[in-house]
Every structure is written in C-alpha cells, then in structure tokens.
Design a protein around this motif. Structure first.
Motif, PDB file in Angstrom:
ATOM      1  N   ARG A  18       0.963  -1.127   0.156  1.00  0.00           N
ATOM      2  CA  ARG A  18      -0.034   0.037   0.000  1.00  0.00           C
ATOM      3  C   ARG A  18       0.797   1.190   0.029  1.00  0.00           C
ATOM      4  O   ARG A  18       1.816   1.155   0.620  1.00  0.00           O
ATOM      5  N   VAL A  19       0.221   2.343  -0.538  1.00  0.00           N
ATOM      6  CA  VAL A  19       1.429   3.531  -0.871  1.00  0.00           C
ATOM      7  C   VAL A  19       0.671   4.518  -0.120  1.00  0.00           C
ATOM      8  O   VAL A  19      -0.331   5.136  -0.406  1.00  0.00           O
ATOM      9  N   ALA A  20       1.612   5.232   0.706  1.00  0.00           N
ATOM     10  CA  ALA A  20       1.071   6.316   1.663  1.00  0.00           C
ATOM     11  C   ALA A  20       1.475   7.707   1.068  1.00  0.00           C
ATOM     12  O   ALA A  20       2.405   7.597   0.356  1.00  0.00           O
ATOM     13  N   ILE A  21       0.777   8.663   1.428  1.00  0.00           N
ATOM     14  CA  ILE A  21       1.093   9.979   1.086  1.00  0.00           C
ATOM     15  C   ILE A  21       1.782  10.679   2.565  1.00  0.00           C
ATOM     16  O   ILE A  21       0.979  10.858   3.532  1.00  0.00           O
ATOM     17  N   THR A  22       2.986  11.254   2.516  1.00  0.00           N
ATOM     18  CA  THR A  22       3.536  11.489   3.725  1.00  0.00           C
ATOM     19  C   THR A  22       3.971  12.780   3.677  1.00  0.00           C
ATOM     20  O   THR A  22       4.530  13.525   4.721  1.00  0.00           O
ATOM     21  N   GLY A  23       3.946  13.615   2.305  1.00  0.00           N
ATOM     22  CA  GLY A  23       4.485  14.900   2.265  1.00  0.00           C
ATOM     23  C   GLY A  23       3.903  15.707   1.103  1.00  0.00           C
ATOM     24  O   GLY A  23       3.417  15.062   0.278  1.00  0.00           O
ATOM     25  N   ALA A  24       3.737  16.868   1.234  1.00  0.00           N
ATOM     26  CA  ALA A  24       3.012  17.740   0.127  1.00  0.00           C
ATOM     27  C   ALA A  24       3.649  19.077   0.131  1.00  0.00           C
ATOM     28  O   ALA A  24       4.039  19.561   1.029  1.00  0.00           O
ATOM     29  N   GLY A  25       3.874  19.534  -1.226  1.00  0.00           N
ATOM     30  CA  GLY A  25       4.411  21.016  -1.408  1.00  0.00           C
ATOM     31  C   GLY A  25       3.883  21.629  -2.464  1.00  0.00           C
ATOM     32  O   GLY A  25       3.484  20.934  -3.540  1.00  0.00           O
ATOM     33  N   ILE A  26       3.300  22.898  -2.535  1.00  0.00           N
ATOM     34  CA  ILE A  26       2.826  23.428  -3.580  1.00  0.00           C
ATOM     35  C   ILE A  26       2.841  24.768  -3.785  1.00  0.00           C
ATOM     36  O   ILE A  26       3.276  25.626  -3.010  1.00  0.00           O
ATOM     37  N   LYS A  27       3.215  25.143  -4.913  1.00  0.00           N
ATOM     38  CA  LYS A  27       3.221  26.773  -5.547  1.00  0.00           C
ATOM     39  C   LYS A  27       2.294  26.716  -6.470  1.00  0.00           C
ATOM     40  O   LYS A  27       2.437  26.266  -7.521  1.00  0.00           O
ATOM     41  N   SER A  28       1.287  27.642  -6.167  1.00  0.00           N
ATOM     42  CA  SER A  28       0.081  27.660  -7.003  1.00  0.00           C
ATOM     43  C   SER A  28      -0.394  29.201  -7.003  1.00  0.00           C
ATOM     44  O   SER A  28      -0.181  29.944  -6.036  1.00  0.00           O
ATOM     45  N   PHE A  85      -4.703  38.141 -19.492  1.00  0.00           N
ATOM     46  CA  PHE A  85      -4.795  37.906 -18.125  1.00  0.00           C
ATOM     47  C   PHE A  85      -4.399  36.429 -17.886  1.00  0.00           C
ATOM     48  O   PHE A  85      -4.415  35.558 -18.925  1.00  0.00           O
ATOM     49  N   GLY A  86      -4.262  35.891 -16.701  1.00  0.00           N
ATOM     50  CA  GLY A  86      -3.911  34.777 -16.172  1.00  0.00           C
ATOM     51  C   GLY A  86      -4.010  34.374 -14.850  1.00  0.00           C
ATOM     52  O   GLY A  86      -4.311  35.217 -14.170  1.00  0.00           O
ATOM     53  N   CYS A  87      -3.424  33.188 -14.449  1.00  0.00           N
ATOM     54  CA  CYS A  87      -3.374  32.887 -12.841  1.00  0.00           C
ATOM     55  C   CYS A  87      -1.943  32.703 -12.712  1.00  0.00           C
ATOM     56  O   CYS A  87      -1.500  31.558 -12.666  1.00  0.00           O
ATOM     57  N   PRO A  88      -1.300  33.545 -12.215  1.00  0.00           N
ATOM     58  CA  PRO A  88       0.306  33.123 -11.810  1.00  0.00           C
ATOM     59  C   PRO A  88       0.564  33.046 -10.221  1.00  0.00           C
ATOM     60  O   PRO A  88      -0.436  32.985  -9.590  1.00  0.00           O
ATOM     61  N   VAL A  89       1.600  32.445 -10.075  1.00  0.00           N
ATOM     62  CA  VAL A  89       1.905  31.939  -8.872  1.00  0.00           C
ATOM     63  C   VAL A  89       2.899  33.421  -8.224  1.00  0.00           C
ATOM     64  O   VAL A  89       3.829  33.829  -8.937  1.00  0.00           O
ATOM     65  N   ASP A  90       2.528  33.920  -7.112  1.00  0.00           N
ATOM     66  CA  ASP A  90       3.436  35.001  -6.163  1.00  0.00           C
ATOM     67  C   ASP A  90       4.356  33.852  -5.595  1.00  0.00           C
ATOM     68  O   ASP A  90       4.018  33.661  -4.720  1.00  0.00           O
TER      69      ASP A  90
END
Length: 398
Positions: free
Chosen positions: A3-13, A48-53
C-alpha cells in the motif's frame, strides 16, 4: 503488493504556496485570474492569467537563480517543501523522482530562439532539457533512485504520481517524490493557445473568465503551478512514525487515439479510464465520495468529461468540483495540485465549490458554497491534448 501512503506535500500555485493556503482559497471559490503586465505590454488579445506569487530567494541563492528557469524554480521549491513535510533525510534510500511536464521547456526554447546567437545564455542547454527538473530535484536531495520525466500534456502530473505509486506498490522502489510543474504565462504561449481558440476572451472581468462546466464557458484561463507529493510504502511510513495524509489507492491511464487536441465526444475512453482506476483501487463507483474533475472550461472538454462521468456513475454522479475555476488551467501541474486539494477535501469531508458555475451541466456540480459529505475516497481526473487520460483514486488517512 505494498500500500502506498502520502506523507508529504508541497505546492506553489495561484491559490497559495502552502497546502493549507491553497486549499483554503479553493474552498472559498475565489478566482485568482488577473491582468498581467507582460501580456498587456505585448498588446495581446488575451492579457490575463493565474500567476504564482513566488519569491525564489527563500529557496535559491541569487547567483544560482539565473541558471534555473521559472518552471524549474517552482518545481524544485514545491518538491523541497514536500520533502521537508515528510521528514525524509537527505539521500533517502531507494527513493525516486517522478516529474510531469507539459510545454514549459518548449516555450522556453521558443523564447531563446528569438535571441541573437551571441546572446544565448551559458545555461541554456540545462534550462531547456525536459529532464532538467527531475535532475535538479534528485541532485538537491541526493536521491539516486530513478529520476524520470513524463510528458502527457495536462495529464502529466497524475501520470507521474500514478507511475510512482506503481513502482512502490510492486517493490521497485520504497519511496518517491512525485508531481509536476508548468509555467507558460508568456506572450508566445498565450498567443499559441489563443490561436487554436482555447482561451477565454473575457478580458473585461478576468476573475469571471474560468467557468468549468458552466453553460457560458468560452475557454480556459492559463495559469502556472508546481506541486509534489512524497509517496512511500505504508508500512515504512508507519514504522518511522510519519504523518500519513492518505493513500494513492488506484491509477489508470489510456489514450483516446483520436484527435490531437479534442477529446472523444462520447467520453468513452475517459470513462473506461475512471472505471479502471476504481478497479485498481478495489472500489465500486458508489464508494467514491466526490470527484475532482479535469474541467478546463472549454466547450469540448467539459462536455466530454460530463458524459464520461455519467457513463462511469450510471446511478448518478457523486458531487463534482473543478479546481480550475480558481487556479485557471495549470496544464501539467493540474493533476498534482488537484491531488492535494482532492485528498484534503476527502479527508475533511468538505467539497469546494466550482468558481463561476451558474448551471448548465447534467452532472452534480458543487457550486455557490462548499458541500459537506461523508469522508470517503475521491476520484481525480486529468486529461490532456493528444487524447491522454489519467485518473487517480485517493483515500484519506485514518
């Protein structure tokens, strides 16, 4: 099988640069689209668009930044956050890097092609290599497992996560950093997408332009993002006392073998992909609590996906949400960003509203305000130009 767990998350959005911030913005149903100076200065029809700050100083010394293109900066930063969140040591054993990418490096190549040859930067080759991002993540964290790059257009993020899950499930590796990035908010890319009629032209009100599943949708709003998950064997995660956000329980991918940019109108291959992901997870359709749809806000994609969902859930669809109403269409990064949002929504039993949806779809689109549901697995869809279909089943942790 493991079974495969998710133990970390990182995001730039566009919705935020942490999982907490991004999920809160999506839950509020607030679009991040705005006019961008570089597009206005270029005199384009779509400005226009959706940028990451994003401030790269928190991740890279100044002298290194000029050797890293923007998509790689976003990706390496998001992966570093995920790695730290999981508490993995530098050089973690049997750890792979799985990266999805769309057209960011192609767009960079095109911009360099306009420069005089004498002005080509010394770092051009490593910055335009499609595999460079996976290599950079591997180097930064001392990871000597497989470092692989997947290019299945807007399905790339889901494919990278799914393929990493399969490698762990069947014992080829023990853990992985998996996700995707794209950053194409340039005059070249905007002009290219506008030329094929893919972009919304609602320049008078950018925040209302991205309208997934809505009867008045007229195209997507381009965004940029990067997101990564740390996946590992569930028994290893428990043994080291790691926080387990949930599991990647099912995955499937398939090709339409149809048009290069339009999905099959009947949605049959997309529906079969969803069914295969559910079967891989050992779940029946009625066990899915909600769906995080691909839903780009284009006429063809949203209609085909609605038909596909109706085929997959003949008894009536579970609640459906579409994150791109908030973030815009973030291309390859979509599947990775949406996996984070979908898993958080499933864990909290709270489905975000679809921004700017006012009606017109035959499926159960959540809109107006969040909807409370029972905690249950979630199906996350990603479909890309070229007829690439990918679906993930994510199960929240105990």
């Amino acid at each position: 099988m493991h079974r495969v767990a998710i133990t970390g998350a990182g995001i730039k959005s566009p919705a935020g640069n942490t999982a907490d911030d991004a999920c809160a913005t999506v839950l509020a149903g607030r679009s991040m689209a705005r006019h961008l100076p570089g597009l206005l200065d270029a005199g384009l029809k779509v400005t226009f668009g959706c940028p990451v700050d994003f401030d790269p100083d928190g991740y890279f010394p100044r002298h290194r930044q000029r050797h890293l293109d923007r998509p790689t900066q976003l990706a390496v930063a998001a992966a570093a956050d995920a790695f730290a969140d999981a508490g993995l040591p530098h050089g973690a054993d049997r750890c792979g890097v799985y990266v999805g990418t769309g057209g960011a490096h192609t767009a960079l190549n095109a911009s360099y092609g306009a420069l005089p040859l004498a002005r080509i930067p010394v770092a051009t080759v490593p910055m335009t290599m499609p595999n460079a991002t996976a290599a950079r993540i591997s180097i930064r964290h001392g990871l000597r497992g497989p470092a692989l790059t997947f290019a299945t257009a807007c399905a790339s993020g889901a494919v990278a996560i799914g393929e990493a899950m399969m490698a762990i499930r069947y014992g080829r590796i023990d853990r992985a950093v998996a996700g995707a990035m794209d950053s194409m908010l340039t005059p070249f890319a905007i002009s290219a997408f506008a030329a094929i009629g893919a972009l919304s032209r609602r320049g008078e009100a950018p925040e209302l332009a991205s309208r997934p599943f809505d009867r008045d949708r007229d195209g997507f709003v381009l965004g940029e993002a990067a997101a990564f998950l740390v996946l590992e064997r569930l028994d290893d995660a428990r043994a080291r006392g790691a926080r387990v956000y949930g599991e990647v329980s099912g995955y499937a991918t398939a090709a339409d073998a149809g048009h290069i940019v339009k999905p099959l109108e009947d949605g049959e291959v997309a529906a079969e992909t969803m069914r295969a992901a559910l079967a891989d997870a050992g779940l029946a359709p009625e066990e899915i609590g909600h769906v995080n749809a691909h839903a780009t806000a284009t006429q063809f994609n949203d209609r085909a996906e609605a038909l596909a969902l109706a085929r997959c859930f003949p008894g009536g669809t579970p609640p459906v949400t579409a994150t791109k109403g908030v973030t815009g269409h973030i291309l390859a990064a979509g599947g990775a960003v949406e996996a984070i949002v979908a898993l958080r929504s499933a864990r909290d039993g709270l489905v975000p509203p679809t921004a700017n949806y006012t009606g017109g779809s035959p499926i159960d689109v959540v809109h107006g305000e969040p909807r409370r549901i029972e905690t249950a697995p979630v199906l996350s869809n990603s479909f890309g130009f070229g007829g690439h279909n990918a679906s993930l089943v994510l199960t929240p942790g105990d």
